[in-house]
Design a protein around this motif. Structure first.
Motif, PDB file in Angstrom:
ATOM      1  N   ARG A 131       0.837  -1.199   0.000  1.00 27.88           N
ATOM      2  CA  ARG A 131       0.000   0.000   0.000  1.00 27.88           C
ATOM      3  C   ARG A 131       0.879   1.259   0.000  1.00 27.88           C
ATOM      4  N   ALA A 132       0.409   2.308  -0.675  1.00 23.85           N
ATOM      5  CA  ALA A 132       1.135   3.583  -0.669  1.00 23.85           C
ATOM      6  C   ALA A 132       1.223   4.097   0.765  1.00 23.85           C
ATOM      7  N   LEU A 133       2.334   4.751   1.097  1.00 25.13           N
ATOM      8  CA  LEU A 133       2.472   5.326   2.439  1.00 25.13           C
ATOM      9  C   LEU A 133       1.411   6.392   2.666  1.00 25.13           C
ATOM     10  N   ASP A 134       0.914   6.428   3.873  1.00 26.86           N
ATOM     11  CA  ASP A 134      -0.044   7.466   4.246  1.00 26.86           C
ATOM     12  C   ASP A 134       0.772   8.688   4.691  1.00 26.86           C
ATOM     13  N   ILE A 135       0.768   9.723   3.867  1.00 31.91           N
ATOM     14  CA  ILE A 135       1.644  10.856   4.195  1.00 31.91           C
ATOM     15  C   ILE A 135       1.055  11.758   5.283  1.00 31.91           C
ATOM     16  N   THR A 136      -0.094  11.386   5.804  1.00 30.17           N
ATOM     17  CA  THR A 136      -0.626  12.185   6.919  1.00 30.17           C
ATOM     18  C   THR A 136      -0.085  11.675   8.254  1.00 30.17           C
ATOM     19  N   SER A 137       0.654  10.564   8.236  1.00 34.24           N
ATOM     20  CA  SER A 137       1.232  10.084   9.509  1.00 34.24           C
ATOM     21  C   SER A 137       2.730   9.809   9.351  1.00 34.24           C
ATOM     22  N   PRO A 138       3.494  10.858   8.940  1.00 30.10           N
ATOM     23  CA  PRO A 138       4.916  10.620   8.660  1.00 30.10           C
ATOM     24  C   PRO A 138       5.713  10.223   9.908  1.00 30.10           C
ATOM     25  N   GLU A 139       5.347  10.752  11.080  1.00 30.70           N
ATOM     26  CA  GLU A 139       6.107  10.417  12.303  1.00 30.70           C
ATOM     27  C   GLU A 139       6.002   8.913  12.569  1.00 30.70           C
ATOM     28  N   HIS A 140       4.779   8.429  12.485  1.00 27.58           N
ATOM     29  CA  HIS A 140       4.527   7.004  12.700  1.00 27.58           C
ATOM     30  C   HIS A 140       5.311   6.161  11.678  1.00 27.58           C
ATOM     31  N   ASN A 141       5.257   6.550  10.422  1.00 24.99           N
ATOM     32  CA  ASN A 141       5.963   5.796   9.369  1.00 24.99           C
ATOM     33  C   ASN A 141       7.468   5.789   9.627  1.00 24.99           C
ATOM     34  N   LEU A 142       7.995   6.973  10.012  1.00 25.73           N
ATOM     35  CA  LEU A 142       9.442   7.062  10.245  1.00 25.73           C
ATOM     36  C   LEU A 142       9.855   6.172  11.403  1.00 25.73           C
ATOM     37  N   LEU A 143       9.074   6.190  12.487  1.00 29.13           N
ATOM     38  CA  LEU A 143       9.459   5.383  13.659  1.00 29.13           C
ATOM     39  C   LEU A 143       9.418   3.892  13.316  1.00 29.13           C
ATOM     40  N   ARG A 144       8.444   3.504  12.509  1.00 19.92           N
ATOM     41  CA  ARG A 144       8.394   2.087  12.118  1.00 19.92           C
ATOM     42  C   ARG A 144       9.570   1.733  11.210  1.00 19.92           C
ATOM     43  N   ALA A 145       9.915   2.630  10.307  1.00 14.53           N
ATOM     44  CA  ALA A 145      11.059   2.370   9.418  1.00 14.53           C
ATOM     45  C   ALA A 145      12.359   2.324  10.225  1.00 14.53           C
ATOM     46  N   LEU A 146      12.468   3.188  11.226  1.00 14.53           N
ATOM     47  CA  LEU A 146      13.674   3.184  12.071  1.00 14.53           C
ATOM     48  C   LEU A 146      13.760   1.899  12.878  1.00 14.53           C
ATOM     49  N   ASN A 147      12.635   1.453  13.367  1.00 10.57           N
ATOM     50  CA  ASN A 147      12.592   0.189  14.098  1.00 10.57           C
ATOM     51  C   ASN A 147      13.115  -0.935  13.195  1.00 10.57           C
ATOM     52  N   PHE A 148      12.682  -0.912  11.938  1.00  8.97           N
ATOM     53  CA  PHE A 148      13.121  -1.917  10.969  1.00  8.97           C
ATOM     54  C   PHE A 148      14.642  -1.865  10.789  1.00  8.97           C
ATOM     55  N   LEU A 149      15.192  -0.641  10.826  1.00 11.89           N
ATOM     56  CA  LEU A 149      16.631  -0.454  10.586  1.00 11.89           C
ATOM     57  C   LEU A 149      17.462  -0.604  11.858  1.00 11.89           C
ATOM     58  N   GLY A 150      16.838  -1.096  12.914  1.00 11.65           N
ATOM     59  CA  GLY A 150      17.583  -1.360  14.154  1.00 11.65           C
ATOM     60  C   GLY A 150      17.711  -0.156  15.051  1.00 11.65           C
ATOM     61  N   VAL A 172      13.793  -9.102   5.949  1.00 13.24           N
ATOM     62  CA  VAL A 172      13.205  -9.132   7.291  1.00 13.24           C
ATOM     63  C   VAL A 172      11.695  -9.240   7.110  1.00 13.24           C
ATOM     64  N   ILE A 173      11.118 -10.188   7.807  1.00 14.35           N
ATOM     65  CA  ILE A 173       9.678 -10.387   7.677  1.00 14.35           C
ATOM     66  C   ILE A 173       8.976  -9.365   8.568  1.00 14.35           C
ATOM     67  N   VAL A 174       8.075  -8.599   7.977  1.00 18.25           N
ATOM     68  CA  VAL A 174       7.331  -7.616   8.765  1.00 18.25           C
ATOM     69  C   VAL A 174       5.916  -8.135   9.002  1.00 18.25           C
ATOM     70  N   ASP A 175       5.405  -7.797  10.153  1.00 18.33           N
ATOM     71  CA  ASP A 175       4.055  -8.217  10.521  1.00 18.33           C
ATOM     72  C   ASP A 175       3.044  -7.550   9.586  1.00 18.33           C
ATOM     73  N   GLU A 176       2.160  -8.314   9.044  1.00 17.28           N
ATOM     74  CA  GLU A 176       1.215  -7.742   8.083  1.00 17.28           C
ATOM     75  C   GLU A 176       0.346  -6.657   8.706  1.00 17.28           C
ATOM     76  N   THR A 177       0.037  -6.806   9.990  1.00 18.50           N
ATOM     77  CA  THR A 177      -0.820  -5.801  10.614  1.00 18.50           C
ATOM     78  C   THR A 177      -0.007  -4.547  10.927  1.00 18.50           C
ATOM     79  N   GLU A 178       1.274  -4.751  11.237  1.00 15.78           N
ATOM     80  CA  GLU A 178       2.156  -3.608  11.518  1.00 15.78           C
ATOM     81  C   GLU A 178       2.576  -2.903  10.232  1.00 15.78           C
ATOM     82  N   SER A 179       2.710  -3.675   9.174  1.00 17.96           N
ATOM     83  CA  SER A 179       3.245  -3.108   7.944  1.00 17.96           C
ATOM     84  C   SER A 179       2.116  -2.454   7.152  1.00 17.96           C
TER      85      SER A 179
END
Ligand code: GLU
Length: 312
Positions: free
Chosen positions: A247-266, A297-304
């Motif tokens: 799914r396309a990123l929801d650009i109305t929640s960039p903070e949330h997206n960034l924190l999840r991406a950072l979590n992915f990157l360790g 890295v396998i991401v949780d479908e509900t989280e991703s």
């Protein structure tokens, strides 16, 4: 060689960090592409370097009108401001032609008229059939002679890598018979022309590095350093991608997206309530050593942002 390459003018030896994000405009960015954009941005900024944006719109039939603007809008919403002008590969066709001409003068490319069907009959890996056939380059596919290619390199995240995938070691296509230049050609030509010193990208491109190294060598250009980050997948071998309906990123929640991406990157310890706080903290904490040393890295479908619906 020098003359036909003058259009391309490689910059002087690297003196400072230049990184880049090079999306193909085949649709809006999804969580997987945010990870690649963010990792390359953090690495550039942690090294006080420039971070460039290049739109890889070389395969026009696959490009989607307006996707480049959506990509830019999405990057800016996430605070990922690029340096300098955005390059478009579709505007650089004369340069790619000049590079092929130069490689032809060096006699390291050849025309190939093998069909996909014929290659499939050889087990799917191109065996170099047309190498000695002396076919013209025009109206044929153009291949780079890759015998003796360097298939090993040191990756800043994965360590010592040896590419063994047979496709990645065949004489790589530089131009298709229909005239479209290949990703392998244009990515190297542009990274050289833009003085890119550090390439941070998804591990789905790891194997292509073998052909890229051969091209750097044939173009007498300085090889950049590589860091391949894991790709986000919902199950083994199923990376998040436009084809897989990410799914396309929801650009109305960039903070949330960034924190999840950072979590992915360790970088799960990074906190912040605004985009700029989050990015500042992430730049300060960025280290290759935090990134999972894995290709996937396998991401949780509900989280991703993975999307299983049929409405895309
Ligand atoms: N354009 C490529 C893609 O969207 C990435 C190129 C690269 O980072 O080398 O997959």
């Amino acid at each position: 060689m020098q003359d036909s390459l003058s259009l391309f003018s490689p910059p002087p030896p690297h003196t400072r960090y230049v990184g880049r994000f090079a999306p193909s405009p085949t649709g809006p960015l999804h969580f997987g592409s945010l990870i690649a954009a963010l990792a390359s941005y953090l690495d550039a900024k942690a090294n006080k370097g420039d971070w460039l944006l290049r739109i890889e719109d070389i395969d026009q039939p696959r490009c989607v009108g307006g996707a480049d603007e959506l990509i830019k809008q999405c990057l800016l919403a996430h605070g990922l401001q690029w340096d300098g002008d955005v390059w478009y590969q579709s505007q650089r066709l004369s340069v790619y032609k000049a590079v092929i001409d130069a490689l032809n003068e060096k006699q390291v490319v050849y025309g190939c008229r093998c069909t996909r069907k014929l290659i499939r009959q050889h087990g799917g890996v191109y065996p170099g059939t047309c190498r000695q056939a002396e076919l013209p380059l025009s109206n044929n596919a153009v291949r780079l002679c890759c015998s003796g290619m360097t298939a090993s390199f040191t990756d800043n995240i994965l360590g010592h890598v040896t590419v063994s995938e047979p496709h990645a070691l065949e004489d790589t296509l530089l131009q298709r018979r229909d005239g479209i230049y290949s990703y392998n050609l244009v990515v190297v030509v542009d990274d050289i022309a833009q003085g890119v010193t550090h390439i941070v990208r998804g591990s789905d491109l790891l194997d292509t590095t073998a052909a890229h190294l051969t091209l750097y060598h044939q173009l007498d250009a300085q090889i950049p350093t590589y860091a391949h980050i894991p790709v986000a997948a919902t199950e083994t071998g199923r990376k998040l991608s436009k084809q897989n309906h990410a799914r396309a990123l929801d650009i109305t929640s960039p903070e949330h997206n960034l924190l999840r991406a950072l979590n992915f990157l360790g970088l799960s310890a990074v906190q912040g309530s605004t985009v700029s706080d989050i990015l500042d903290a992430a730049v300060a904490s960025w280290q290759y050593g935090n990134v999972p040393k894995m290709q996937e890295v396998i991401v949780d479908e509900t989280e991703s942002t993975y999307h299983t619906g049929r409405d895309i």
